[in-house]
Write a protein that holds these residues in place. Structure first.
Motif, PDB file in Angstrom:
ATOM      1  N   PRO A   1     -25.595 -15.042  -3.393  1.00 22.13           N
ATOM      2  CA  PRO A   1     -27.106 -15.294  -3.438  1.00 22.13           C
ATOM      3  C   PRO A   1     -26.968 -16.365  -4.732  1.00 22.13           C
ATOM      4  CG  PRO A   1     -26.133 -13.524  -5.007  1.00 22.13           C
ATOM      5  CD  PRO A   1     -25.035 -13.636  -3.795  1.00 22.13           C
ATOM      6  N   ALA A   2     -27.866 -17.207  -4.550  1.00 21.04           N
ATOM      7  CA  ALA A   2     -28.301 -18.405  -5.389  1.00 21.04           C
ATOM      8  C   ALA A   2     -28.541 -18.027  -6.846  1.00 21.04           C
ATOM      9  CB  ALA A   2     -29.093 -19.361  -4.913  1.00 21.04           C
ATOM     10  N   LEU A   3     -28.332 -18.521  -8.067  1.00 23.46           N
ATOM     11  CA  LEU A   3     -28.625 -18.449  -9.160  1.00 23.46           C
ATOM     12  C   LEU A   3     -29.278 -19.775  -9.788  1.00 23.46           C
ATOM     13  CD1 LEU A   3     -25.725 -16.134 -10.972  1.00 23.46           C
ATOM     14  CD2 LEU A   3     -27.909 -15.389  -9.848  1.00 23.46           C
ATOM     15  N   LEU A   4     -30.140 -19.641 -10.747  1.00 25.80           N
ATOM     16  CA  LEU A   4     -30.763 -20.613 -11.040  1.00 25.80           C
ATOM     17  C   LEU A   4     -30.065 -21.197 -12.472  1.00 25.80           C
ATOM     18  CD1 LEU A   4     -34.324 -19.031 -11.746  1.00 25.80           C
ATOM     19  CD2 LEU A   4     -33.715 -20.435  -9.677  1.00 25.80           C
ATOM     20  N   ASP A   5     -30.259 -22.521 -12.700  1.00 29.70           N
ATOM     21  CA  ASP A   5     -29.635 -22.952 -13.912  1.00 29.70           C
ATOM     22  C   ASP A   5     -30.151 -22.216 -15.050  1.00 29.70           C
ATOM     23  OD1 ASP A   5     -28.315 -25.024 -12.598  1.00 29.70           O
ATOM     24  OD2 ASP A   5     -30.108 -26.461 -12.869  1.00 29.70           O
ATOM     25  N   GLY A   6     -29.078 -22.375 -16.459  1.00 29.76           N
ATOM     26  CA  GLY A   6     -29.453 -21.367 -17.241  1.00 29.76           C
ATOM     27  C   GLY A   6     -28.635 -20.174 -17.641  1.00 29.76           C
ATOM     28  N   THR A   7     -29.002 -19.168 -18.340  1.00 30.23           N
ATOM     29  CA  THR A   7     -28.250 -18.062 -18.578  1.00 30.23           C
ATOM     30  C   THR A   7     -28.394 -16.996 -17.595  1.00 30.23           C
ATOM     31  OG1 THR A   7     -29.857 -17.127 -20.030  1.00 30.23           O
ATOM     32  CG2 THR A   7     -28.111 -18.633 -21.254  1.00 30.23           C
ATOM     33  N   VAL A   8     -27.315 -16.021 -17.718  1.00 32.51           N
ATOM     34  CA  VAL A   8     -27.680 -14.843 -16.763  1.00 32.51           C
ATOM     35  C   VAL A   8     -29.130 -14.133 -17.163  1.00 32.51           C
ATOM     36  CG1 VAL A   8     -26.939 -12.461 -16.422  1.00 32.51           C
ATOM     37  CG2 VAL A   8     -25.186 -14.503 -16.426  1.00 32.51           C
ATOM     38  N   GLU A   9     -29.332 -14.164 -18.586  1.00 31.61           N
ATOM     39  CA  GLU A   9     -30.623 -13.480 -19.012  1.00 31.61           C
ATOM     40  C   GLU A   9     -31.959 -14.112 -18.371  1.00 31.61           C
ATOM     41  OE1 GLU A   9     -33.422 -12.335 -22.903  1.00 31.61           O
ATOM     42  OE2 GLU A   9     -31.005 -12.383 -23.080  1.00 31.61           O
ATOM     43  N   ASP A  10     -31.732 -15.688 -18.506  1.00 31.50           N
ATOM     44  CA  ASP A  10     -32.878 -16.475 -17.955  1.00 31.50           C
ATOM     45  C   ASP A  10     -32.801 -15.964 -16.453  1.00 31.50           C
ATOM     46  OD1 ASP A  10     -33.265 -18.013 -20.084  1.00 31.50           O
ATOM     47  OD2 ASP A  10     -31.592 -19.709 -19.421  1.00 31.50           O
TER      48      ASP A  10
ATOM     49  N   ARG B   1     -19.115  -5.405 -17.600  1.00 35.43           N
ATOM     50  CA  ARG B   1     -19.512  -6.771 -18.060  1.00 35.43           C
ATOM     51  C   ARG B   1     -19.545  -6.628 -19.600  1.00 35.43           C
ATOM     52  NH1 ARG B   1     -16.926  -9.454 -14.618  1.00 35.43           N
ATOM     53  NH2 ARG B   1     -16.356  -7.253 -14.084  1.00 35.43           N
ATOM     54  N   ASP B   2     -19.019  -7.610 -20.523  1.00 32.27           N
ATOM     55  CA  ASP B   2     -19.149  -7.505 -21.856  1.00 32.27           C
ATOM     56  C   ASP B   2     -20.403  -7.502 -22.478  1.00 32.27           C
ATOM     57  OD1 ASP B   2     -16.200  -7.082 -21.981  1.00 32.27           O
ATOM     58  OD2 ASP B   2     -16.016  -9.180 -22.062  1.00 32.27           O
ATOM     59  N   ASN B   3     -20.514  -7.565 -23.932  1.00 33.11           N
ATOM     60  CA  ASN B   3     -21.878  -7.611 -24.141  1.00 33.11           C
ATOM     61  C   ASN B   3     -22.322  -8.974 -24.376  1.00 33.11           C
ATOM     62  OD1 ASN B   3     -21.903  -4.866 -25.226  1.00 33.11           O
ATOM     63  ND2 ASN B   3     -20.764  -5.359 -26.969  1.00 33.11           N
ATOM     64  N   ASP B   4     -21.536 -10.104 -24.076  1.00 31.96           N
ATOM     65  CA  ASP B   4     -22.041 -11.203 -24.054  1.00 31.96           C
ATOM     66  C   ASP B   4     -22.334 -12.044 -22.509  1.00 31.96           C
ATOM     67  OD1 ASP B   4     -19.416 -11.597 -22.915  1.00 31.96           O
ATOM     68  OD2 ASP B   4     -18.967 -13.313 -23.944  1.00 31.96           O
ATOM     69  N   PHE B   5     -22.453 -10.932 -21.571  1.00 31.29           N
ATOM     70  CA  PHE B   5     -22.589 -11.289 -20.134  1.00 31.29           C
ATOM     71  C   PHE B   5     -23.869 -12.168 -20.093  1.00 31.29           C
ATOM     72  CE2 PHE B   5     -23.966  -9.891 -15.906  1.00 31.29           C
ATOM     73  CZ  PHE B   5     -22.725 -10.905 -15.104  1.00 31.29           C
ATOM     74  N   LEU B   6     -25.144 -11.569 -20.646  1.00 32.07           N
ATOM     75  CA  LEU B   6     -26.357 -12.024 -20.466  1.00 32.07           C
ATOM     76  C   LEU B   6     -26.393 -13.372 -21.117  1.00 32.07           C
ATOM     77  CD1 LEU B   6     -28.813  -8.777 -21.174  1.00 32.07           C
ATOM     78  CD2 LEU B   6     -27.519  -9.564 -19.280  1.00 32.07           C
ATOM     79  N   ASP B   7     -25.679 -13.806 -21.967  1.00 33.19           N
ATOM     80  CA  ASP B   7     -25.750 -14.914 -22.687  1.00 33.19           C
ATOM     81  C   ASP B   7     -24.881 -16.144 -21.971  1.00 33.19           C
ATOM     82  OD1 ASP B   7     -27.458 -14.024 -24.648  1.00 33.19           O
ATOM     83  OD2 ASP B   7     -25.674 -13.245 -25.724  1.00 33.19           O
ATOM     84  N   ARG B   8     -24.121 -15.790 -20.980  1.00 33.22           N
ATOM     85  CA  ARG B   8     -23.033 -16.778 -20.292  1.00 33.22           C
ATOM     86  C   ARG B   8     -24.124 -17.453 -19.309  1.00 33.22           C
ATOM     87  NH1 ARG B   8     -18.045 -14.050 -17.783  1.00 33.22           N
ATOM     88  NH2 ARG B   8     -17.787 -16.254 -17.059  1.00 33.22           N
ATOM     89  N   ARG B   9     -23.694 -18.762 -19.303  1.00 35.33           N
ATOM     90  CA  ARG B   9     -24.504 -19.867 -18.260  1.00 35.33           C
ATOM     91  C   ARG B   9     -24.019 -19.334 -16.683  1.00 35.33           C
ATOM     92  NH1 ARG B   9     -27.973 -22.769 -20.432  1.00 35.33           N
ATOM     93  NH2 ARG B   9     -27.977 -24.312 -18.729  1.00 35.33           N
ATOM     94  N   ALA B  10     -24.831 -19.535 -15.918  1.00 38.04           N
ATOM     95  CA  ALA B  10     -24.703 -18.826 -14.536  1.00 38.04           C
ATOM     96  C   ALA B  10     -23.794 -19.763 -13.801  1.00 38.04           C
ATOM     97  CB  ALA B  10     -26.238 -19.079 -13.795  1.00 38.04           C
ATOM     98  N   SER B  11     -23.603 -20.996 -14.121  1.00 37.92           N
ATOM     99  CA  SER B  11     -22.758 -22.258 -13.573  1.00 37.92           C
ATOM    100  C   SER B  11     -21.353 -21.835 -14.115  1.00 37.92           C
ATOM    101  CB  SER B  11     -22.949 -23.355 -14.181  1.00 37.92           C
ATOM    102  OG  SER B  11     -22.973 -23.590 -15.572  1.00 37.92           O
ATOM    103  N   GLU B  12     -21.029 -20.945 -14.881  1.00 32.18           N
ATOM    104  CA  GLU B  12     -19.516 -20.274 -15.376  1.00 32.18           C
ATOM    105  C   GLU B  12     -19.250 -18.974 -14.878  1.00 32.18           C
ATOM    106  OE1 GLU B  12     -20.085 -20.065 -19.599  1.00 32.18           O
ATOM    107  OE2 GLU B  12     -20.130 -22.444 -19.859  1.00 32.18           O
ATOM    108  N   LEU B  13     -19.951 -18.529 -14.094  1.00 30.10           N
ATOM    109  CA  LEU B  13     -19.717 -17.208 -13.660  1.00 30.10           C
ATOM    110  C   LEU B  13     -18.789 -17.394 -12.241  1.00 30.10           C
ATOM    111  CD1 LEU B  13     -23.197 -15.270 -13.623  1.00 30.10           C
ATOM    112  CD2 LEU B  13     -21.532 -15.386 -15.450  1.00 30.10           C
ATOM    113  N   SER B  14     -17.823 -16.370 -12.262  1.00 31.17           N
ATOM    114  CA  SER B  14     -17.096 -16.176 -10.870  1.00 31.17           C
ATOM    115  C   SER B  14     -18.109 -15.756  -9.779  1.00 31.17           C
ATOM    116  CB  SER B  14     -15.864 -15.324 -11.297  1.00 31.17           C
ATOM    117  OG  SER B  14     -16.302 -13.957 -11.251  1.00 31.17           O
TER     118      SER B  14
END
Length: 241
Positions: A92-101, A131-144
């Protein structure tokens, strides 16, 4: 335990190739009850994704109709139907920004304006997926690929759909990510059972072993034709590999 009347019932739904007119999906019927977990297997190009998209009313039908809670889905009701019958595609496509975004995005849409984003809840879902506590703050572009699929699944699960239509959600993912996604779906089912909420799923997979793990009823698809198949056939298919 399944409910007495189906959540979703498709009657002779069909799709044609708009350019060449050939059948992509021959008339297919299916009744999906609350508490039911169904799988569909078949070779690439057999029409599995076409069927799921038709059942989700994401593409126009060239025949047949879909009922939701016993009522035919009218054009005006399609947005509400799609809110409850969620299609999750491969990659699926994700938007630019963080996971929380990305998780907050659905609440900006008119169909979900009556709901509120709950950060603690989605953080709990992420934790269930390892997923770790910082997962929501990670950039979508950095996700595997696996992490992106987990984020996309959480984005849907937080909206409490009645039915999940899962189009090979673990294809090409590593075993750990696949296990996490299977676990999230299992927890979603368990939560519905605990609240006496009718839920159901259709899982498309190339993996017979996974189809058996994630379902109690099995369908197969060949050349756009949907057929019932006993789960025992999955054991036979594995044995011949």
């Amino acid at each position: 335990m399944t409910s007495a009347s189906p959540l979703v019932a498709a009657t002779d739904i069909a799709r044609r190739d708009p350019q060449h007119g050939r059948w992509l999906l021959h008339p297919a019927s299916l009744a999906l009850h609350g508490g039911e977990r169904l799988s569909i297997t078949g070779p690439s190009g057999s029409g599995k994704s076409v069927f799921l998209r038709a059942l989700a009313l994401l593409d126009p039908l060239d025949g047949g109709h879909v009922e939701w809670h016993g009522k035919r889905v009218a054009r005006a009701a399609i947005p509400r139907y799609r809110r409850s019958i969620a299609y999750i595609r491969q990659r699926p496509a994700l938007l630019d920004g963080t996971v929380e975004d990305n998780l907050r995005y659905p609440f900006t849409l008119r169909a979900y304006r009556d709901l509120q984003f709950e950060r603690e809840r989605v953080a709990s879902l992420a934790l269930q997926a390892g997923r770790d506590n910082d997962f929501l703050d990670r950039r979508a572009s950095e996700l595997s690929g696996g992490e992106a699929q987990i984020a996309a699944l959480i984005r849907v699960l937080q909206l409490d759909p009645e039915v999940l239509l899962l189009d090979e959600p673990t294809a090409s993912l590593d075993p750990a990510s696949s296990h996490a996604i299977e676990g999230l779906i299992g927890a979603w089912f368990d939560a519905g059972t605990a609240r006496d909420t009718a839920r159901a799923s259709v899982w498309v997979s190339h993996d017979p072993a996974q189809a058996e793990r994630m379902s109690e009823r099995h369908l197969s698809m060949q050349a756009g034709v949907l057929d019932e198949a006993p789960l025992i056939s999955l054991d036979r298919e594995r044995a011949t590999r």
